[in-house]
Design an enzyme around this catalytic site. Structure first.
Site, short mmCIF file in Angstrom:
data_model
loop_
_atom_site.label_atom_id
_atom_site.label_comp_id
_atom_site.label_asym_id
_atom_site.label_seq_id
_atom_site.Cartn_x
_atom_site.Cartn_y
_atom_site.Cartn_z
CE LYS A 19 18.67 30.95 57.18
NZ LYS A 19 19.40 31.06 55.93
CG ASP A 146 17.32 26.67 56.68
OD1 ASP A 146 18.33 25.98 56.92
OD2 ASP A 146 17.29 27.55 55.80
P1 ATP Z 1 15.62 29.74 53.43
O1 ATP Z 1 16.51 30.84 53.94
O2 ATP Z 1 15.23 28.74 54.49
O3 ATP Z 1 16.12 29.10 52.17
P2 ATP Z 1 13.94 31.81 52.42
O4 ATP Z 1 14.05 32.81 53.51
O5 ATP Z 1 14.76 32.02 51.19
O6 ATP Z 1 14.23 30.39 53.03
P3 ATP Z 1 11.09 31.74 52.75
O7 ATP Z 1 10.73 33.14 53.15
O8 ATP Z 1 11.12 30.73 53.81
O9 ATP Z 1 12.47 31.73 51.95
O10 ATP Z 1 10.11 31.35 51.57
C1 ATP Z 1 10.43 30.43 50.55
C2 ATP Z 1 9.14 30.03 49.85
O11 ATP Z 1 8.41 29.22 50.77
C3 ATP Z 1 8.22 31.20 49.53
O12 ATP Z 1 8.43 31.65 48.24
C4 ATP Z 1 6.84 30.63 49.72
O13 ATP Z 1 6.29 30.20 48.49
C5 ATP Z 1 7.01 29.39 50.60
N1 ATP Z 1 6.43 29.48 51.97
C6 ATP Z 1 5.78 28.51 52.60
N2 ATP Z 1 5.40 28.89 53.83
C7 ATP Z 1 5.81 30.14 53.99
C8 ATP Z 1 5.72 31.06 55.07
N3 ATP Z 1 5.10 30.77 56.22
N4 ATP Z 1 6.28 32.26 54.91
C9 ATP Z 1 6.93 32.56 53.77
N5 ATP Z 1 7.01 31.74 52.71
C10 ATP Z 1 6.47 30.52 52.80
#
Ligand code: ATP
Length: 306
Positions: A19, A146
């Site tokens: 997203k 999210d």
């Molecule tokens: P958001 O936009 O919802 O704030 P994000 O895109 O910044 O999230 P994610 O890629 O969801 O971040 O990852 C955040 C943290 O979550 C990672 O650093 C990791 O340690 C943890 N994590 C747990 N499960 C997962 C997964 N399936 N894929 C990626 N990261 C994960």
């Protein structure tokens, strides 16, 4: 606790989108530490695939360029989703989950949340539990603010912590470029910086009428003028070099540039698909980002692949 009922398939693959927040209005911190949001999600065509396979216990693997950044223990959101769905049906979480990861990790594109929604749908199909949509959405909301959106896809307004979704009409395709950065940004750290910068006195968040009208009309120029992200100053404060990435994209002809969610991925709205390709090439050559990817929106929510 019982074994899952037998279904013909021994594995199920679900494709689930990333997203971008086209509006992220953030209120002051609530007593529970969360923030009220007016969060307009748009699903974009960058996808993870989550495959659920029959197994004797819970196992988790991940592949893709960022795989080494993904935790493979019980903290993984996909694993937590499987455990939560199994408990909901009084089953053992016997499943091998494989995440084929294309969504940048810790990039503000809700990749972990997408994997959780994908794992829920994949396990539900594998186990033959036929969980009603409303119950799946409630489990998603428990797993994280999210997580409901990637199940639904398209565009939606998220209120409360962002988890109370109202689908929004989108009148046409929008073309984006996403510039990923080396290293992630921690979402809680970005919210702490937001609270520091606003002194805890941010105004109550409200959706922008101009933005909703631009989405509805499929008008990229109007959407570009209405894009906003209240977390952007905090992300830039923690990672000042993102300013160079944003400037490189606007210099290459993007209609607008903004930090995606809590960052550090930067999102660029292009006039059309050809412009997006040119902006991506210019960003890749600029040396201000790790990768530059094009993606169109709106994308469909999580779906089982045939
Ligand atoms: P958001 O936009 O919802 O704030 P994000 O895109 O910044 O999230 P994610 O890629 O969801 O971040 O990852 C955040 C943290 O979550 C990672 O650093 C990791 O340690 C943890 N994590 C747990 N499960 C997962 C997964 N399936 N894929 C990626 N990261 C994960």
């Amino acid at each position: 606790m019982t074994s899952a009922p037998a279904t013909p398939a021994d594995h199920v693959t679900v494709r689930v989108p990333a997203k971008v927040n086209v509006q992220l209005a953030v209120g002051p911190p609530r007593p529970d530490g969360f923030h009220d949001l007016a969060n307009v999600f748009l699903a974009v065509g960058l996808y993870d695939e989550v495959t659920a396979t029959r197994a004797g216990g819970l196992e988790l693997t991940c592949s893709g360029p960022d795989a080494s950044l993904v935790p493979l223990d019980g903290s993984n959101l996909a694993a937590r989703a499987a455990v939560r769905l199994a408990a909901h049906h009084n089953l053992r979480p016997d499943v091998r989950l494989h995440i084929s990861k294309d969504i940048p990790v810790a990039g503000g594109m809700a990749g972990g949340s997408a994997d959780a929604a994908g794992a829920l749908l994949a396990c539900d199909a594998l186990w033959g539990t036929a969980t009603p949509r409303e119950e799946l959405l409630a489990i998603c909301a428990e797993l994280g603010s999210d997580v409901p959106f990637p199940l639904v896809g398209g565009a939606a307004l998220g209120e409360g912590r962002g988890e109370r979704l109202t689908p929004l009409p989108v009148g046409g395709a929008f073309h984006w470029v996403f510039a990923t950065a080396d290293g992630g940004l921690s979402t809680p750290a970005v919210y702490r910086e937001f609270d520091r910068l606003t002194g805890g006195r941010a105004p109550e968040p409200a959706p922008s009428a101009e933005l909703l009208a631009a989405l509805d009309a499929g008008d990229a120029t109007a959407l570009a003028a209405a894009l906003s992200n209240d977390l952007q100053p905090a992300a830039l404060s923690l990672r000042p070099s993102l300013r160079e990435t944003l400037d490189a994209g606007t210099g290459a002809g993007a209609l607008a540039a903004l930090v995606s969610g809590s960052g550090p991925t930067c999102a660029f709205l292009a006039a059309d698909a050809d412009a997006a390709e040119l902006i991506a090439k210019a960003l890749a050559a600029s040396g201000t980002c790790r990768t530059a990817r094009v993606a169109a929106s709106p994308a469909r929510g999580a779906e089982v692949l045939p």
